[in-house]
Design a protein around this motif. Sequence first.
Motif, PDB file in Angstrom:
ATOM      1  N   SER A 332       0.820  -1.211   0.000  1.00  0.00           N
ATOM      2  CA  SER A 332       0.000   0.000   0.000  1.00  0.00           C
ATOM      3  C   SER A 332       0.857   1.266   0.000  1.00  0.00           C
ATOM      4  N   SER A 333       2.070   1.180   0.576  1.00  0.00           N
ATOM      5  CA  SER A 333       2.959   2.345   0.625  1.00  0.00           C
ATOM      6  C   SER A 333       3.815   2.483  -0.623  1.00  0.00           C
ATOM      7  N   GLY A 334       3.653   1.574  -1.578  1.00  0.00           N
ATOM      8  CA  GLY A 334       4.379   1.692  -2.840  1.00  0.00           C
ATOM      9  C   GLY A 334       5.411   0.623  -3.101  1.00  0.00           C
ATOM     10  N   VAL A 335       5.674  -0.272  -2.159  1.00  0.00           N
ATOM     11  CA  VAL A 335       6.646  -1.352  -2.379  1.00  0.00           C
ATOM     12  C   VAL A 335       6.007  -2.421  -3.253  1.00  0.00           C
ATOM     13  N   ASN A 336       6.641  -2.737  -4.345  1.00  0.00           N
ATOM     14  CA  ASN A 336       6.116  -3.731  -5.272  1.00  0.00           C
ATOM     15  C   ASN A 336       6.792  -5.076  -5.002  1.00  0.00           C
ATOM     16  N   ILE A 337       6.038  -6.028  -4.449  1.00  0.00           N
ATOM     17  CA  ILE A 337       6.578  -7.348  -4.112  1.00  0.00           C
ATOM     18  C   ILE A 337       5.947  -8.378  -5.036  1.00  0.00           C
ATOM     19  N   ARG A 338       6.787  -9.064  -5.815  1.00  0.00           N
ATOM     20  CA  ARG A 338       6.307 -10.114  -6.711  1.00  0.00           C
ATOM     21  C   ARG A 338       6.850 -11.456  -6.229  1.00  0.00           C
ATOM     22  N   ILE A 339       5.959 -12.381  -5.934  1.00  0.00           N
ATOM     23  CA  ILE A 339       6.341 -13.690  -5.399  1.00  0.00           C
ATOM     24  C   ILE A 339       5.918 -14.769  -6.390  1.00  0.00           C
ATOM     25  N   LYS A 340       6.847 -15.626  -6.758  1.00  0.00           N
ATOM     26  CA  LYS A 340       6.557 -16.720  -7.681  1.00  0.00           C
ATOM     27  C   LYS A 340       7.058 -18.006  -7.060  1.00  0.00           C
ATOM     28  N   GLY A 341       6.256 -19.034  -7.122  1.00  0.00           N
ATOM     29  CA  GLY A 341       6.614 -20.290  -6.483  1.00  0.00           C
ATOM     30  C   GLY A 341       6.007 -20.377  -5.094  1.00  0.00           C
ATOM     31  N   CYS A 342       6.163 -21.516  -4.458  1.00  0.00           N
ATOM     32  CA  CYS A 342       5.579 -21.710  -3.128  1.00  0.00           C
ATOM     33  C   CYS A 342       6.623 -22.268  -2.172  1.00  0.00           C
ATOM     34  N   ALA A 343       6.330 -22.118  -0.900  1.00  0.00           N
ATOM     35  CA  ALA A 343       7.252 -22.583   0.126  1.00  0.00           C
ATOM     36  C   ALA A 343       7.346 -24.108   0.090  1.00  0.00           C
ATOM     37  N   PRO A 344       8.550 -24.667   0.200  1.00  0.00           N
ATOM     38  CA  PRO A 344       8.701 -26.123   0.194  1.00  0.00           C
ATOM     39  C   PRO A 344       8.210 -26.730   1.502  1.00  0.00           C
ATOM     40  N   LEU A 345       7.950 -28.038   1.440  1.00  0.00           N
ATOM     41  CA  LEU A 345       7.559 -28.747   2.653  1.00  0.00           C
ATOM     42  C   LEU A 345       8.731 -28.807   3.616  1.00  0.00           C
ATOM     43  N   LYS A 346       8.426 -28.936   4.879  1.00  0.00           N
ATOM     44  CA  LYS A 346       9.483 -28.986   5.887  1.00  0.00           C
ATOM     45  C   LYS A 346      10.300 -30.258   5.743  1.00  0.00           C
ATOM     46  N   SER A 347      11.534 -30.161   6.135  1.00  0.00           N
ATOM     47  CA  SER A 347      12.464 -31.271   5.997  1.00  0.00           C
ATOM     48  C   SER A 347      12.018 -32.458   6.840  1.00  0.00           C
ATOM     49  N   GLN A 348      12.269 -33.656   6.272  1.00  0.00           N
ATOM     50  CA  GLN A 348      11.890 -34.879   6.967  1.00  0.00           C
ATOM     51  C   GLN A 348      13.000 -35.414   7.880  1.00  0.00           C
ATOM     52  N   ASN A 349      14.208 -34.888   7.731  1.00  0.00           N
ATOM     53  CA  ASN A 349      15.320 -35.406   8.526  1.00  0.00           C
ATOM     54  C   ASN A 349      15.570 -34.605   9.795  1.00  0.00           C
ATOM     55  N   GLY A 350      14.646 -33.722  10.113  1.00  0.00           N
ATOM     56  CA  GLY A 350      14.770 -32.949  11.343  1.00  0.00           C
ATOM     57  C   GLY A 350      15.625 -31.705  11.206  1.00  0.00           C
TER      58      GLY A 350
END
Length: 547
Positions: A332-350
């Motif tokens: 809203s203040s003018g910062v243009n944020i473009r996000i492509k892709g999605c967050a990966p699943l959490k690691s299975q090895n801890g």
Amino acid sequence: MTSTVKTMMLPMVLLKLVDWLLYQFLGNSCYRAAMKVINHGFFLKNTCIKSSTSSSHQIPLYPSITKCHLHGRKSKTLVCDIHGCLLRSQSFFPYFMLVAFEGGSILRAFLLLLSSPLLLVLDYELKLRVMIFITFCGLRLEDMDSVSRAVLPKFYLENLNFHAFEVLDSVGSKVVLTSVPRVMVEGFLKEYLSVDSVKGTELHTVGNHFTGLVSNTGLLIKHRALKDLFGEKRPDIGIGTSSLYDHLLISLCKEAYVINKEDSKTSANSVLPREKYPKPLVFHDGRLAFLPTPFATLAMFMWIPVGFVLAIFRLFVGIYLPYKMAIFLGTSSGVNIRIKGCAPLKSQNGKGVLYVCTHRTLLDPVFLSTSLERPLTAVTYSLSKMSEIMSPIKTVRLTRKRKQDGETMQKLLKEGDLVVCPEGTTCREPYLLRFSSLFAELADEIVPVAINTNVTMFYGTTASGLKCLDPIFFLMNPRPSYSVQILGKMPKELTCAGGKSSHEVANYIQRQLAHALGFECTTLTRRDKYMMLAGNEGVVQDNRKKP
């Protein structure tokens, strides 16, 4: 007969009156400049009587630079000026402003801006002396050297005249004669354009400072400098503008070409494309991201108070508010944020996920954390104490000792997700520096992230300035842009766990990120950048007491 004599005398009386008015109101310097124009045939006194001889006083016409053929010129010598010839811009004010702002101070730049209305009514010589005095009075020699090496080349390259550059590049010997201070242009001309000799106005110095005055030799007069340099020998090719001073210069050459207004206009056929740059522009420094013409500089000074308040607001939003609210208020203040892709699943090895990012500003890990809406830890090589305090995410400083840094990162991965920028420093241009391979040895779950930024007024990085102000300058831009592209987890067979060496993994990820951004891979390092721009290795000393 008497009426005829009166008719003939009237123009002469009016001419004398005009001469007197010029002397009284324009002053001696402008009067002398006007008289030079008159004497060279721009205004003829008895046009009715001498119209038949006026053509002998006109400046001879020379062909356009576009008519100059480029083949078989390697044995030729070319002479030209940088102002109005090699550069498309007809004004040298923006380059004096760059020196005043980047090498001097914001106050010096403001004084130069205030002088711009006065410069409009001064003749060329006096205008140049005023700009030299305001820009250079009290300026340190090392500051000018830094600006000429790290700031000015970018703007010179972006403003090169394509046609003039092609002719310059086709000859074997290149000489540039200019009235502007030699220290402002010599480094660029010799480093990027391979010019053999540069003659310009020399400045007076006392100790390690400029006085703002020209040396005893005065402002360089180009056609006289050419005679002193070549003697009776005539250069093969001369390039100039349609001005009287340039015609005096190129008339001493065997071949002469002029750059018309149509040839120097900002159009597709006169702009030198980046791929044709004589030398790749990978590194440059300075805060200004635009060419500071008088009107653009005025707009900047009007924006600074608003931009500073806006930057503080954006910082507050990013540090203290929840992710979704921070994104909403930030955009809203003018910062243009473009996000492509999605967050990966959490690691299975801890262990945590290792995010490998391109490095554009200090805010890269912060914007990634906000985009993923999860807390991250960032490792850095050199970060100021102020930046550590302001950071909304955890930051850990590395030591550049491979074994110790590896142990630190392994420990952090056990605690959660980790962000690393293997370039080790920021790069503004569309290039990726060499990736350190250390990260590839530490994790099997690696997520490359292609990050890019865009600014219109201020750069949010510096090699020689105060790094603690980097986030402020970036957020002071009217509409700063951040692009975050998450490429997804690396397949196991392409990691060290799949039998690849750490160098193979690092190089592969570098190529993948370069492809995603449309950038070019290089083998340049952090040390290369800082040695070129700042003359040091870019290490911020850690003065914290050891426990």
